[in-house]
Write a protein that holds these residues in place. Structure first.
Motif, PDB file in Angstrom:
ATOM      1  N   HIS A   4      -7.936  42.331  61.270  1.00 41.79           N
ATOM      2  CA  HIS A   4      -8.221  43.723  61.629  1.00 41.79           C
ATOM      3  C   HIS A   4      -9.283  43.802  62.719  1.00 41.79           C
ATOM      4  N   LEU A   5     -10.311  42.987  62.618  1.00 35.90           N
ATOM      5  CA  LEU A   5     -11.376  43.008  63.616  1.00 35.90           C
ATOM      6  C   LEU A   5     -10.854  42.585  64.990  1.00 35.90           C
ATOM      7  N   LYS A   6     -10.050  41.525  65.008  1.00 31.29           N
ATOM      8  CA  LYS A   6      -9.501  41.059  66.278  1.00 31.29           C
ATOM      9  C   LYS A   6      -8.536  42.078  66.871  1.00 31.29           C
ATOM     10  N   ALA A   7      -7.671  42.625  66.014  1.00 28.58           N
ATOM     11  CA  ALA A   7      -6.656  43.574  66.499  1.00 28.58           C
ATOM     12  C   ALA A   7      -7.292  44.855  67.034  1.00 28.58           C
ATOM     13  N   THR A   8      -8.271  45.386  66.313  1.00 25.62           N
ATOM     14  CA  THR A   8      -8.913  46.615  66.767  1.00 25.62           C
ATOM     15  C   THR A   8      -9.761  46.370  68.008  1.00 25.62           C
ATOM     16  N   TYR A   9     -10.392  45.193  68.086  1.00 28.24           N
ATOM     17  CA  TYR A   9     -11.183  44.883  69.282  1.00 28.24           C
ATOM     18  C   TYR A   9     -10.278  44.797  70.510  1.00 28.24           C
ATOM     19  N   ARG A  10      -9.141  44.127  70.364  1.00 26.32           N
ATOM     20  CA  ARG A  10      -8.230  44.017  71.500  1.00 26.32           C
ATOM     21  C   ARG A  10      -7.709  45.384  71.933  1.00 26.32           C
ATOM     22  N   GLN A  11      -7.501  46.265  70.964  1.00 26.89           N
ATOM     23  CA  GLN A  11      -6.997  47.590  71.284  1.00 26.89           C
ATOM     24  C   GLN A  11      -8.045  48.444  71.998  1.00 26.89           C
ATOM     25  N   LEU A  12      -9.314  48.230  71.664  1.00 31.73           N
ATOM     26  CA  LEU A  12     -10.388  49.043  72.245  1.00 31.73           C
ATOM     27  C   LEU A  12     -11.229  48.269  73.258  1.00 31.73           C
ATOM     28  N   PRO A  63      -7.686  55.730  64.329  1.00 31.91           N
ATOM     29  CA  PRO A  63      -6.718  56.420  63.463  1.00 31.91           C
ATOM     30  C   PRO A  63      -5.500  56.946  64.219  1.00 31.91           C
ATOM     31  N   LEU A  64      -5.654  57.182  65.516  1.00 28.96           N
ATOM     32  CA  LEU A  64      -4.529  57.680  66.307  1.00 28.96           C
ATOM     33  C   LEU A  64      -3.583  56.569  66.740  1.00 28.96           C
ATOM     34  N   SER A  65      -4.147  55.460  67.231  1.00 35.70           N
ATOM     35  CA  SER A  65      -3.307  54.425  67.825  1.00 35.70           C
ATOM     36  C   SER A  65      -3.092  53.209  66.937  1.00 35.70           C
ATOM     37  N   TYR A  66      -4.126  52.773  66.247  1.00 35.69           N
ATOM     38  CA  TYR A  66      -4.022  51.555  65.449  1.00 35.69           C
ATOM     39  C   TYR A  66      -3.064  51.745  64.273  1.00 35.69           C
ATOM     40  N   TYR A  67      -3.079  52.940  63.689  1.00 39.53           N
ATOM     41  CA  TYR A  67      -2.193  53.228  62.550  1.00 39.53           C
ATOM     42  C   TYR A  67      -0.735  52.973  62.922  1.00 39.53           C
ATOM     43  N   LYS A  68      -0.312  53.513  64.052  1.00 37.51           N
ATOM     44  CA  LYS A  68       1.093  53.386  64.451  1.00 37.51           C
ATOM     45  C   LYS A  68       1.473  51.929  64.664  1.00 37.51           C
ATOM     46  N   ARG A  69       0.602  51.187  65.300  1.00 33.55           N
ATOM     47  CA  ARG A  69       0.930  49.798  65.620  1.00 33.55           C
ATOM     48  C   ARG A  69       1.020  48.925  64.374  1.00 33.55           C
ATOM     49  N   ILE A  70       0.027  49.030  63.505  1.00 31.68           N
ATOM     50  CA  ILE A  70      -0.014  48.110  62.367  1.00 31.68           C
ATOM     51  C   ILE A  70       1.029  48.473  61.309  1.00 31.68           C
ATOM     52  N   VAL A  71       1.304  49.766  61.142  1.00 34.59           N
ATOM     53  CA  VAL A  71       2.330  50.177  60.174  1.00 34.59           C
ATOM     54  C   VAL A  71       3.716  49.778  60.665  1.00 34.59           C
ATOM     55  N   HIS A  72       3.944  49.903  61.969  1.00 35.04           N
ATOM     56  CA  HIS A  72       5.230  49.502  62.524  1.00 35.04           C
ATOM     57  C   HIS A  72       5.447  47.993  62.447  1.00 35.04           C
ATOM     58  N   LEU A  73       4.352  47.242  62.329  1.00 38.04           N
ATOM     59  CA  LEU A  73       4.459  45.790  62.179  1.00 38.04           C
ATOM     60  C   LEU A  73       4.691  45.374  60.729  1.00 38.04           C
ATOM     61  N   GLY A  74       4.700  46.341  59.810  1.00 40.69           N
ATOM     62  CA  GLY A  74       5.019  46.040  58.420  1.00 40.69           C
ATOM     63  C   GLY A  74       3.879  46.187  57.438  1.00 40.69           C
ATOM     64  N   SER A  76       1.198  48.043  55.024  1.00 43.33           N
ATOM     65  CA  SER A  76       1.249  49.262  54.226  1.00 43.33           C
ATOM     66  C   SER A  76       0.120  50.196  54.656  1.00 43.33           C
ATOM     67  N   ARG A  77       0.226  51.445  54.255  1.00 45.29           N
ATOM     68  CA  ARG A  77      -0.834  52.404  54.570  1.00 45.29           C
ATOM     69  C   ARG A  77      -2.158  51.986  53.905  1.00 45.29           C
ATOM     70  N   GLN A  78      -2.056  51.413  52.717  1.00 47.93           N
ATOM     71  CA  GLN A  78      -3.270  50.983  52.018  1.00 47.93           C
ATOM     72  C   GLN A  78      -3.946  49.838  52.766  1.00 47.93           C
ATOM     73  N   GLN A  79      -3.158  48.883  53.263  1.00 46.03           N
ATOM     74  CA  GLN A  79      -3.720  47.768  54.031  1.00 46.03           C
ATOM     75  C   GLN A  79      -4.374  48.274  55.307  1.00 46.03           C
ATOM     76  N   TYR A  80      -3.706  49.209  55.970  1.00 44.71           N
ATOM     77  CA  TYR A  80      -4.276  49.800  57.184  1.00 44.71           C
ATOM     78  C   TYR A  80      -5.599  50.502  56.873  1.00 44.71           C
ATOM     79  N   PHE A  81      -5.621  51.281  55.811  1.00 48.02           N
ATOM     80  CA  PHE A  81      -6.796  52.090  55.489  1.00 48.02           C
ATOM     81  C   PHE A  81      -7.988  51.211  55.125  1.00 48.02           C
ATOM     82  N   LYS A  82      -7.746  50.205  54.291  1.00 45.56           N
ATOM     83  CA  LYS A  82      -8.833  49.289  53.921  1.00 45.56           C
ATOM     84  C   LYS A  82      -9.336  48.523  55.133  1.00 45.56           C
ATOM     85  N   GLY A  83      -8.417  48.075  55.972  1.00 49.18           N
ATOM     86  CA  GLY A  83      -8.810  47.345  57.168  1.00 49.18           C
ATOM     87  C   GLY A  83      -9.601  48.211  58.130  1.00 49.18           C
ATOM     88  N   LEU A  84      -9.173  49.474  58.271  1.00 45.34           N
ATOM     89  CA  LEU A  84      -9.855  50.393  59.179  1.00 45.34           C
ATOM     90  C   LEU A  84     -11.309  50.598  58.763  1.00 45.34           C
TER      91      LEU A  84
END
Length: 224
Positions: A4-12, A63-74, A76-84
């Motif tokens: 999550h840290l790497k993915a969000t850093y690359r996105q921002l 919450p606007l961009s990372y949600y769409k990317r990580i959920v589309h990769l498979g 869950s919403r819970q994994q996204y939320f905890k990671g965020l």
């Protein structure tokens, strides 16, 4: 957490380095102006405080961009939320630590604190020492990030729109009505300039918990 840290850093990454570059350019410009002019009467914001702008940027953009990317990769919403919120916690603690260290450097090493406005001192968080200041800052940053994230997560929900409207209008209405003004002032004093570290941090964490729970209610119903 690492993913999550790497993915969000690359996105921002572009925004993070842009903000850091602006801060560095601002410091250079200030040094040049200070060298050629008499700025003894001019106050400036502490350089360490400028990095705080990264936190609301993350709380709004992810919450606007990372949600769409990580959920589309498979994921869950819970994994996204905890990671965020794990990412929020890491960055909030990092910025709080940087500010606390910078505050000490300004006072004890650089000795350029007379004409510098530092939010740590402005809100009297330095009264609690290094560790207390760090803890108070972290709690406040987390609360604000959770609030912004909650509002952004509910952007497609009518309840979210209503909640956003209520929060946006609460402060101007509360300050405009004399009978409510004292309660608004008391609220922000308890939140920002609390004489008790325990109460100040506890109140921020209480609001943080409420915003996280509300954010999860919105996130679990998100479809896009």
């Amino acid at each position: 957490m690492t993913v999550h840290l790497k993915a969000t850093y690359r996105q921002l990454k572009m925004y993070i380095w842009f903000v850091l570059m602006i801060i560095v350019l601002g410091i250079i410009a200030e040094l040049i102006v200070t060298y050629f002019t008499d700025t003894s009467e001019i106050s400036s914001l502490s350089e360490g405080n400028m990095i705080i702008i990264l936190l609301p940027l993350m709380a709004i953009a992810l919450p606007l961009s990372y949600y769409k990317r990580i959920v589309h990769l498979g994921a869950s919403r819970q994994q996204y939320f905890k990671g965020l919120h794990t990412v929020f916690a890491v960055w909030a603690a990092a910025v709080a630590l940087i500010n606390s260290i910078w505050n000490v450097l300004q006072m004890q090493v650089f000795h350029n604190y007379d004409n510098t406005v530092d939010l740590i001192n402005a809100f009297h968080r330095n009264d609690f020492g290094f560790a207390g200041s760090f803890l108070y800052q972290t709690a406040f940053y987390l609360m604000v990030m959770a609030l912004l994230s909650m509002l952004i997560s509910g952007y497609s929900n009518p309840v979210g729109w209503l909640l956003s409207a209520l929060i946006i209008t609460a402060i101007p209405i509360g300050t405009a009505i004399p009978s409510l003004r004292i309660h608004v002032a008391s609220f922000f004093k308890t939140l920002l300039i609390n004489d008790s570290l325990l109460l100040g941090v506890g109140f921020n964490f209480l609001l943080y918990t409420v915003f996280v729970a509300s954010g999860w209610l919105f996130t679990r119903r998100r479809v896009h």
